[in-house]
Design a protein around this motif. Structure first.
Motif, short mmCIF file in Angstrom:
data_model
loop_
_atom_site.label_atom_id
_atom_site.label_comp_id
_atom_site.label_asym_id
_atom_site.label_seq_id
_atom_site.Cartn_x
_atom_site.Cartn_y
_atom_site.Cartn_z
N ALA A 1 10.88 39.19 -14.42
CA ALA A 1 11.03 39.90 -13.14
C ALA A 1 9.85 40.82 -12.89
O ALA A 1 9.33 40.92 -11.76
N ARG A 2 9.40 41.53 -13.93
CA ARG A 2 8.25 42.43 -13.78
C ARG A 2 6.98 41.66 -13.46
O ARG A 2 6.18 42.07 -12.62
N MET A 3 6.80 40.51 -14.14
CA MET A 3 5.58 39.73 -13.90
C MET A 3 5.58 39.12 -12.51
O MET A 3 4.54 39.09 -11.84
N LEU A 4 6.72 38.66 -12.04
CA LEU A 4 6.79 38.09 -10.70
C LEU A 4 6.46 39.16 -9.66
O LEU A 4 5.77 38.88 -8.67
N ARG A 5 6.93 40.36 -9.86
CA ARG A 5 6.59 41.46 -8.95
C ARG A 5 5.07 41.66 -8.91
O ARG A 5 4.49 41.87 -7.84
N LYS A 6 4.42 41.60 -10.08
CA LYS A 6 2.96 41.72 -10.12
C LYS A 6 2.30 40.60 -9.33
O LYS A 6 1.34 40.83 -8.58
N TYR A 7 2.79 39.37 -9.49
CA TYR A 7 2.21 38.24 -8.76
C TYR A 7 2.32 38.46 -7.25
O TYR A 7 1.38 38.17 -6.50
N VAL A 8 3.47 38.94 -6.81
CA VAL A 8 3.69 39.16 -5.38
C VAL A 8 2.77 40.27 -4.86
O VAL A 8 2.24 40.20 -3.75
N GLU A 9 2.59 41.30 -5.66
CA GLU A 9 1.80 42.45 -5.21
C GLU A 9 0.30 42.25 -5.34
O GLU A 9 -0.48 42.98 -4.73
N GLN A 10 -0.12 41.25 -6.13
CA GLN A 10 -1.55 41.01 -6.27
C GLN A 10 -1.85 39.51 -6.30
O GLN A 10 -2.17 38.95 -7.36
N PRO A 11 -1.81 38.86 -5.14
CA PRO A 11 -2.14 37.43 -5.05
C PRO A 11 -3.60 37.20 -5.45
O PRO A 11 -4.45 38.08 -5.34
N LEU A 12 -3.87 35.98 -5.90
CA LEU A 12 -5.20 35.63 -6.37
C LEU A 12 -6.11 35.24 -5.20
O LEU A 12 -5.63 34.87 -4.12
N ILE A 13 -7.42 35.28 -5.43
CA ILE A 13 -8.36 34.79 -4.42
C ILE A 13 -9.29 33.73 -5.00
O ILE A 13 -10.16 33.23 -4.31
N GLU A 14 -9.08 33.38 -6.28
CA GLU A 14 -9.89 32.34 -6.91
C GLU A 14 -9.11 31.03 -6.89
O GLU A 14 -8.01 30.92 -7.45
N LYS A 15 -9.70 30.02 -6.26
CA LYS A 15 -9.02 28.74 -6.04
C LYS A 15 -8.56 28.11 -7.35
O LYS A 15 -7.44 27.61 -7.46
N LYS A 16 -9.43 28.13 -8.38
CA LYS A 16 -9.10 27.47 -9.64
C LYS A 16 -7.83 28.03 -10.26
O LYS A 16 -6.95 27.28 -10.71
N GLU A 17 -7.70 29.35 -10.28
CA GLU A 17 -6.52 29.98 -10.88
C GLU A 17 -5.27 29.71 -10.05
O GLU A 17 -4.18 29.52 -10.60
N ILE A 18 -5.42 29.68 -8.75
CA ILE A 18 -4.27 29.38 -7.88
C ILE A 18 -3.77 27.97 -8.16
O ILE A 18 -2.55 27.74 -8.29
N LEU A 19 -4.69 27.03 -8.25
CA LEU A 19 -4.30 25.64 -8.50
C LEU A 19 -3.63 25.48 -9.85
O LEU A 19 -2.70 24.67 -10.01
N ARG A 20 -4.07 26.23 -10.85
CA ARG A 20 -3.44 26.17 -12.17
C ARG A 20 -1.98 26.61 -12.08
O ARG A 20 -1.09 26.01 -12.70
N ARG A 21 -1.74 27.68 -11.33
CA ARG A 21 -0.35 28.13 -11.16
C ARG A 21 0.47 27.09 -10.40
O ARG A 21 1.62 26.79 -10.76
N LEU A 22 -0.12 26.54 -9.35
CA LEU A 22 0.61 25.54 -8.56
C LEU A 22 0.92 24.31 -9.40
O LEU A 22 2.00 23.71 -9.25
N ASP A 23 0.00 23.92 -10.27
CA ASP A 23 0.27 22.78 -11.17
C ASP A 23 1.48 23.06 -12.05
O ASP A 23 2.34 22.18 -12.27
N ALA A 24 1.56 24.28 -12.58
CA ALA A 24 2.68 24.65 -13.45
C ALA A 24 3.99 24.62 -12.68
O ALA A 24 5.01 24.10 -13.16
N VAL A 25 3.97 25.18 -11.47
CA VAL A 25 5.19 25.20 -10.65
C VAL A 25 5.60 23.78 -10.29
O VAL A 25 6.79 23.42 -10.34
N GLU A 26 4.62 22.95 -9.94
CA GLU A 26 4.93 21.58 -9.53
C GLU A 26 5.58 20.80 -10.67
O GLU A 26 6.57 20.10 -10.47
N GLU A 27 5.04 20.92 -11.87
CA GLU A 27 5.62 20.16 -12.98
C GLU A 27 7.04 20.63 -13.29
O GLU A 27 7.93 19.81 -13.53
N LEU A 28 7.27 21.93 -13.25
CA LEU A 28 8.62 22.43 -13.51
C LEU A 28 9.57 22.08 -12.37
O LEU A 28 10.78 21.97 -12.58
N LYS A 29 9.04 21.91 -11.18
CA LYS A 29 9.88 21.46 -10.05
C LYS A 29 10.29 20.01 -10.25
O LYS A 29 11.44 19.64 -10.02
#
Length: 883
Positions: free
Chosen positions: A305-333
């Motif tokens: 819960a604490r980490m998700l709050r951090k993600y919401v409050e500080q979104p990324l601006i680097e494409k590579k890191e964003i895609l890595r997160r999206l890959d993780a979410v997609e596989e778990l979906k």
């Protein structure tokens, strides 16, 4: 003056060392406060104020709280911004000679409170240190409950304020120079509830700060910490570390890493944007329900819960890191079975980060350890399930996940299954872990059986039928034989006492039993506590392993939560581009759609780019959905950049470095600012700090002043934003000034959109659909009718609007022209630009009568407000030529 009692002398000496604290002074079963501390505490805690004889003529003011309930009182004082010094008895009163020795064992401040009952487990409790040196800010932030520790440097006070809003610390410490930096500290204290202390200059000595950091992290240079380029940040981090040493009075073993960061790594979100987009709490009720975090947070652990709050409050601006997160979410979906198994194993996992901090502090009780141990048993199956996942970020998490089976086994072997809360009352150590504990425990519970058995054996050996084992405080345990059987007493009996009709004896076996039974309870409790501390220390020695695993668990929890939300809410994976195109098809507001029953939310498209579709002017009545539409676009962009799937049928998101919002305003009476002043301050902040890569959400610019002034300001703002040389940012601009629709065609990158409305006589129906084109009226009276304004007011409003529509504005235009002419008379002659010169010959002469004649010839009835402004501009040029 009479001399103070020895105890009060001890108190006074201790208080001198902690003058800025309320001193909780341990006396028996109470923490007592005296003098000024007593007056303050009795008032703030609403407890009875009494007095105590201290050797002087008058009693000292006194109040106290029971030690077993101290946390509640402590938290109440700390939440009000007080520091509290805990002064404990550090020796056994039974063994003390004279006054019991006492020491302050910890200072509790708002930013260092460890009590889990007082803290929100879903939020970090940050303490921040700000150093202002030579127009630069050194910034360090720590959470002593989790071991997080960050450092950075800033050059602007506005960016510093953004960081304060991002971390929302409960306590700020700073150097004296920060008070002179011009920041409104009273606002931080009063509006945000942040406690601020300035520290003595010695805390900020460069050499000392550097030494403390190198010693704590056991490194030879700052290159090993990644801090070599953070001169000001090092001073801030070192000062914070010294402050924590002073208040926590331990080794701070939970601070195993310090992370240097730059603000450019994350999307910049100022306080207005965080508030207006309702990222973590709602605008009015300040509740989580109704916020973006409420929609996304399906985490199972406090760490997640604490980490998700951090993600919401500080979104990324680097494409590579964003895609890595999206890959993780997609596989778990896609791997729903694996995801749900992981989430099931996550459910029983306690807050490992804060538990291990309590372990390192030595304040973890036996039940904390059993909770810790039960949590660790969930790690092996989670590791096993994750073996089947292949996303690169999930692969990294697998490497970070340590099953910690050795620690789990230690706790299982050593600590009882259901131990007590108290650490010094026994019942902690599991049977079979320590032979000595088992013996003492049997002695305590089975002593009578052992004595009865020995008594029976001695009767049988000696034939003395009435032999008994008895006890008194003088002789302890003994064998008693009446005189009639004393001739049968064997040689190995040692006489202890002679009575009138009996003899008392001891034997080696009885003496051994006596030593075992007498004091067995005290020995048992002391030994159990000693073993418990040893187990706790063994766990504390592995703090870095545990923290790494805790962070890994938090990440798994976050990505599983985002995957679950994406699946349940029909979100799609966004594409990420660096070409500046934002293309959202059938976008939905993630929060509003959850509040509307039966899937009634109307989706809409959004398209912005850096070319012809840079600015969208959105017109339409209030309540039609303009603000919702603009907020949903901003939230979809933000969600994509934090690594979440988004509510749309498709989305291609061009990376933005900042999101700015100007949505609604209210008076700030405390600082003497009107609604319009607040609005203009926010607009100024946006225009000065936005970049061409920013996304701007502007709602009703200029509404707080007169129509002509407001329209002019809104017009000028759009022109400024549209100009590549000045700003050139992608913008959604909602307005009531439908005259701004004239800008489409005049400015190449401005486009008109409106909220579709269906009219039925005097009534309107909001279709909630964004369509191409501009609205030609505001429907204000119809909206007032929908809101329930009395019919008589509605009728009169219609009459007035008809009168105003027919009003001849020739007089007003004439007055404006005359006023401009008078102002120009007072100014120095200026050169005309090429555009002005092209419109008028230098040899033309203009008279006042010519201007007035032209004004009279204007057909005002067919003149729009924009045409009127253009006409005024042209007439002004004529007057400029003359003067």
């Amino acid at each position: 003056m009479a001399e103070l009692t020895p105890m009060m002398q001890q108190y006074i000496e201790t208080k001198k060392q902690y003058q800025d604290c309320i001193l909780f002074y341990r006396l028996g079963d109470f923490y007592e406060m005296f003098f000024e501390d007593a007056l303050t505490a009795s008032r703030e805690l609403e407890i009875t104020l009494t007095g105590k004889n201290c050797g002087q003529e008058e009693k000292a003011p006194m109040c106290g709280v029971p030690y077993h309930a101290v946390e509640g009182y402590l938290n109440k004082l700390v939440s009000k911004g007080y520091k509290v010094a805990i002064c404990e008895q550090v020796e056994d009163p039974k063994q003390a000679k004279g006054i019991v020795k006492r020491e302050v064992v910890r200072i509790v401040t708002p930013g260092t409170n460890l009590d889990t009952q007082a803290l929100d487990e879903t939020k970090n409790n940050y303490i921040m240190c700000i150093v202002y040196i030579a127009d630069r800010y050194g910034l360090s932030i720590a959470d002593v409950t989790t071991g997080d520790y960050f450092v950075t440097e800033l050059e602007e006070s506005a960016k510093l304020l953004d960081e304060i809003y991002r971390f929302m610390p409960s306590e700020i410490i700073c150097n004296e120079s920060y008070y002179m930096s011009g920041m409104d500290l009273d606002d931080l204290k009063d509006r945000l509830g942040i406690t601020i202390y300035s520290l003595d200059s010695w805390y900020f000595d460069d050499a000392v700060c550097r030494q403390k950091l190198l010693e704590h992290f056991k490194v030879a240079s700052f290159a090993g910490l990644g801090l070599e380029d953070y001169d000001c940040g090092i001073i801030s981090a070192g000062a914070l570390l010294q402050y924590l040493y002073e208040t926590q009075k331990n080794s701070l073993a939970q601070l195993t890493h310090i992370t240097a960061y730059t603000t450019g790594k994350y999307m910049m979100l100022d306080s207005s944007t965080r508030r207006n987009l309702e990222l973590c709490e709602t605008l009015r009720e300040k509740q989580k329900r109704g916020s973006l975090l409420w929609v996304l947070d399906k985490t199972k652990t406090a760490m997640g819960a604490r980490m998700l709050r951090k993600y919401v409050e500080q979104p990324l601006i680097e494409k590579k890191e964003i895609l890595r997160r999206l890959d993780a979410v997609e596989e778990l979906k896609e791997q729903a079975i694996c995801r749900e198994e992981i989430r099931e194993y996550l459910s029983p996992v306690y807050d490992l980060e804060r538990l291990v901090t309590k372990v390192t502090y030595g304040s973890a009780n036996p039940r904390d350890l059993t909770a810790f141990g039960s949590s660790l048993t969930m790690l092996p199956p989670i590791c096993c399930i994750m073996e089947d996942l292949r996303a690169p970020l999930l692969e990294e998490i697998k490497e970070e996940l340590d099953p910690l089976e050795d620690i789990s086994a230690l706790i299982k072997e050593a600590i009882a299954e259901e131990p007590p809360l108290a650490m010094k009352e026994g019942g902690i150590i599991r049977d079979g872990y320590s032979e000595e504990v088992d013996t003492l425990r049997r002695a305590k519970s089975e002593g009578k059986d052992w004595l009865a058995k020995l008594e029976s054996e001695e009767r049988e050996k000696t034939g003395i039928k009435n032999l008994k084992i008895k006890y008194n405080k003088v002789f302890g345990y003994y064998l008693e034989v009446t005189n009639s059987f004393k001739d049968m007493v064997p040689d190995y009996y040692t006489r202890k006492q002679t009575l009138a009709n009996a003899e008392r004896y001891i034997i080696p076996e009885l003496k051994e039993l006596e030593d075992t039974i007498l004091g067995a309870e005290d020995k048992l409790y002391a030994l159990e506590y000693e073993i418990y501390c040893d187990v706790r220390n063994q766990i504390a020695a592995q703090v870095e392993r545990i923290q790494t695993t805790a962070k890994a668990i938090a990440k798994v929890d976050v990505f599983a939560s985002l995957a679950l939300v994406a699946e349940r809410s029909n979100y799609v994976r966004p594409k990420i581009n660096e070409q500046g195109v934002i293309d959202i098809k059938d976008g939905r507001h993630p929060v509003v759609e959850k509040m509307i029953p039966n899937d009634m939310f109307i989706s809409n498209d959004t398209y912005l780019d850096d070319k012809k579709q840079r600015i969208s002017i959105i017109t339409g009545p209030n309540m039609a959905g303009k603000s919702t539409y603009m907020r949903q676009a901003a939230l979809i962009v933000l969600m994509a950049q934090l690594g979440s799937f988004v509510p749309a049928s498709s989305a291609n998101i061009g990376l933005v470095d900042r999101i700015f919002t100007r949505v609604g305003a209210s008076d700030d009476l405390a600082s003497g600012q009107s609604t319009f002043m607040v609005e203009m301050t926010e607009v100024a902040n946006i225009l000065r700090n936005a970049t061409s890569k920013s996304l701007l959400i502007l709602d009703e610019i200029g509404r707080g002043t007169s129509t002509f002034d407001g329209l002019s300001i809104a017009w000028a703002v759009v022109e400024y934003i549209s100009d590549n040389k000045l700003l050139g940012a992608k913008t959604l601009f909602a307005t009531h000034y439908h005259e701004l629709t004239e800008l489409e065609g005049k400015i190449h990158n401005v486009n008109n959109y409106c909220i579709a409305v269906k009219e039925k006589g005097d009534d309107i129906v909001f279709l909630r659909k964004i369509v191409k084109g501009g609205a030609d009226k505001s429907y204000g009276i119809q909206v007032a009718k929908l809101a329930g304004v009395p019919d008589v007011v509605i009728t009169r409003a219609k009459e007035i609007v008809e009168e105003l529509s027919d009003e001849d504005i020739t007089t007003r235009v004439s007055e404006i022209a005359s006023r401009e002419k008078e102002q120009k008379k007072k100014q120095k002659t200026k050169k005309y630009d090429e555009v002005d010169m092209a419109q008028m010959s230098l040899f033309d002469t203009v008279k006042d009568d010519d201007v007035l004649e032209e004004l009279k010839s204007i057909d005002v009835g067919n003149l729009t407000p924009v045409d009127a402004l253009n006409t005024i501009y042209r007439l002004q040029n004529k007057l400029k030529n003359r003067w």
